[in-house]
Design a protein around this motif. Structure first.
Motif, short mmCIF file in Angstrom:
data_model
loop_
_atom_site.label_atom_id
_atom_site.label_comp_id
_atom_site.label_asym_id
_atom_site.label_seq_id
_atom_site.Cartn_x
_atom_site.Cartn_y
_atom_site.Cartn_z
N ALA A 40 -4.28 4.31 -9.34
CA ALA A 40 -5.59 4.09 -9.93
C ALA A 40 -6.66 3.90 -8.83
N SER A 41 -6.31 3.21 -7.77
CA SER A 41 -7.26 3.02 -6.65
C SER A 41 -7.56 4.34 -5.96
N GLN A 42 -6.54 5.16 -5.78
CA GLN A 42 -6.75 6.46 -5.15
C GLN A 42 -7.64 7.33 -6.04
N ALA A 43 -7.43 7.28 -7.34
CA ALA A 43 -8.25 8.06 -8.26
C ALA A 43 -9.70 7.56 -8.26
N ALA A 44 -9.89 6.24 -8.22
CA ALA A 44 -11.24 5.67 -8.19
C ALA A 44 -11.97 6.04 -6.91
N PRO B 70 -19.18 6.51 -5.06
CA PRO B 70 -20.43 7.06 -4.53
C PRO B 70 -20.42 7.32 -3.02
N ILE B 71 -19.76 6.48 -2.25
CA ILE B 71 -19.70 6.70 -0.79
C ILE B 71 -18.91 7.96 -0.49
N HIS B 72 -17.82 8.19 -1.19
CA HIS B 72 -17.02 9.41 -1.00
C HIS B 72 -17.84 10.64 -1.41
N GLN B 73 -18.52 10.54 -2.54
CA GLN B 73 -19.33 11.66 -3.00
C GLN B 73 -20.48 11.97 -2.02
N GLN B 74 -21.08 10.93 -1.44
CA GLN B 74 -22.13 11.13 -0.44
C GLN B 74 -21.56 11.76 0.83
N TYR C 15 0.84 -1.20 0.00
CA TYR C 15 0.00 0.00 0.00
C TYR C 15 0.87 1.25 0.00
N PRO C 16 1.49 1.56 -1.13
CA PRO C 16 2.47 2.65 -1.16
C PRO C 16 1.89 4.05 -1.33
N ILE C 17 0.58 4.16 -1.56
CA ILE C 17 -0.03 5.47 -1.78
C ILE C 17 -0.66 5.95 -0.48
N LEU C 18 -0.22 7.12 -0.03
CA LEU C 18 -0.72 7.72 1.21
C LEU C 18 -1.52 8.96 0.86
N HIS C 19 -2.74 9.02 1.37
CA HIS C 19 -3.65 10.17 1.16
C HIS C 19 -3.96 10.73 2.54
N HIS C 20 -3.53 11.96 2.79
CA HIS C 20 -3.72 12.57 4.10
C HIS C 20 -4.50 13.86 3.91
N ALA C 21 -5.66 13.95 4.55
CA ALA C 21 -6.50 15.14 4.48
C ALA C 21 -6.64 15.74 5.87
N LEU C 22 -6.51 17.06 5.94
CA LEU C 22 -6.71 17.80 7.17
C LEU C 22 -7.93 18.70 6.99
N PHE C 23 -8.83 18.69 7.97
CA PHE C 23 -10.07 19.45 7.91
C PHE C 23 -10.09 20.53 8.99
N TRP C 24 -10.49 21.73 8.61
CA TRP C 24 -10.71 22.83 9.54
C TRP C 24 -12.22 23.04 9.61
N LEU C 25 -12.77 23.04 10.81
CA LEU C 25 -14.21 23.19 10.99
C LEU C 25 -14.66 24.65 10.84
N LYS C 26 -15.88 24.83 10.36
CA LYS C 26 -16.48 26.17 10.33
C LYS C 26 -16.72 26.66 11.76
N LYS D 114 -15.81 1.83 4.20
CA LYS D 114 -16.61 0.90 3.38
C LYS D 114 -16.17 0.90 1.91
N ILE D 115 -15.39 1.88 1.52
CA ILE D 115 -14.93 1.96 0.13
C ILE D 115 -13.83 0.92 -0.06
N PRO D 116 -14.03 -0.03 -0.97
CA PRO D 116 -13.10 -1.16 -1.07
C PRO D 116 -11.67 -0.79 -1.47
N MET D 117 -11.48 0.33 -2.14
CA MET D 117 -10.12 0.71 -2.56
C MET D 117 -9.25 1.14 -1.38
N ILE D 118 -9.88 1.56 -0.29
CA ILE D 118 -9.12 2.01 0.88
C ILE D 118 -8.62 0.78 1.61
N LYS D 119 -7.30 0.65 1.70
CA LYS D 119 -6.70 -0.52 2.34
C LYS D 119 -6.51 -0.30 3.84
#
Length: 135
Positions: free
Chosen positions: A102-106, A111-115, A34-45, A65-70
């Motif tokens: 490709a998994s990160q792009a998918a 739909p779960i991410h978009q929701q 699993y060499p691809i790391l996706h890190h998101a930081l959120f600031w609240l309103k 629940k998204i199957p691409m996330i390892k």
């Protein structure tokens, strides 16, 4: 010999010994699956709202629940030492591991991410994403 010189010699000897031990120890192996790391930081309103923070944490955790996330880790700001290099202005953090680009792009269009975005974007003021690949 002065006290300062003795302290310097003792400190230098400790540094040399520590460096020798550290260089002799093998580095921890990262899981190459699993060499691809996706890190998101959120600031609240509403940064003071524990309720908003908890809703966002629950929403981010639902992304597992998204199957691409390892692997998925969700965190909030830790009460660590205040230093110039530490940014604790954010509220919620997510770290995801993916098998490939490709998994990160998918994941982005899943739909779960978009929701999640539809249901929770009203909670955050800003999001910053850092994507990396093992070097």
């Amino acid at each position: 010999m002065s006290t300062n010189r003795r302290k310097f010699i003792a400190t230098a000897a400790t540094v040399v010994a520590g460096t020798a031990v550290a260089s002799a120890a093998p580095l921890a192996e990262l899981d190459p699956k699993y060499p691809i790391l996706h890190h998101a930081l959120f600031w609240l309103k509403n940064p003071g709202s524990k309720e908003d923070r908890d809703m966002l944490v629950a929403g981010v955790k639902s992304l597992v629940k998204i199957p691409m996330i390892k692997e998925l880790r969700v965190g909030v700001v830790a009460s660590t030492e205040k230093r110039d290099v530490v940014d604790n202005s954010w509220a919620v953090s997510e770290v995801m591991l993916f098998a490939d680009l490709a998994s990160q792009a998918a994941y982005q269009s899943h739909p779960i991410h978009q929701q999640f975005i539809k249901d929770h974007s009203h909670l955050w003021e800003k999001v910053i994403v850092y994507d990396a690949i093992d070097a």
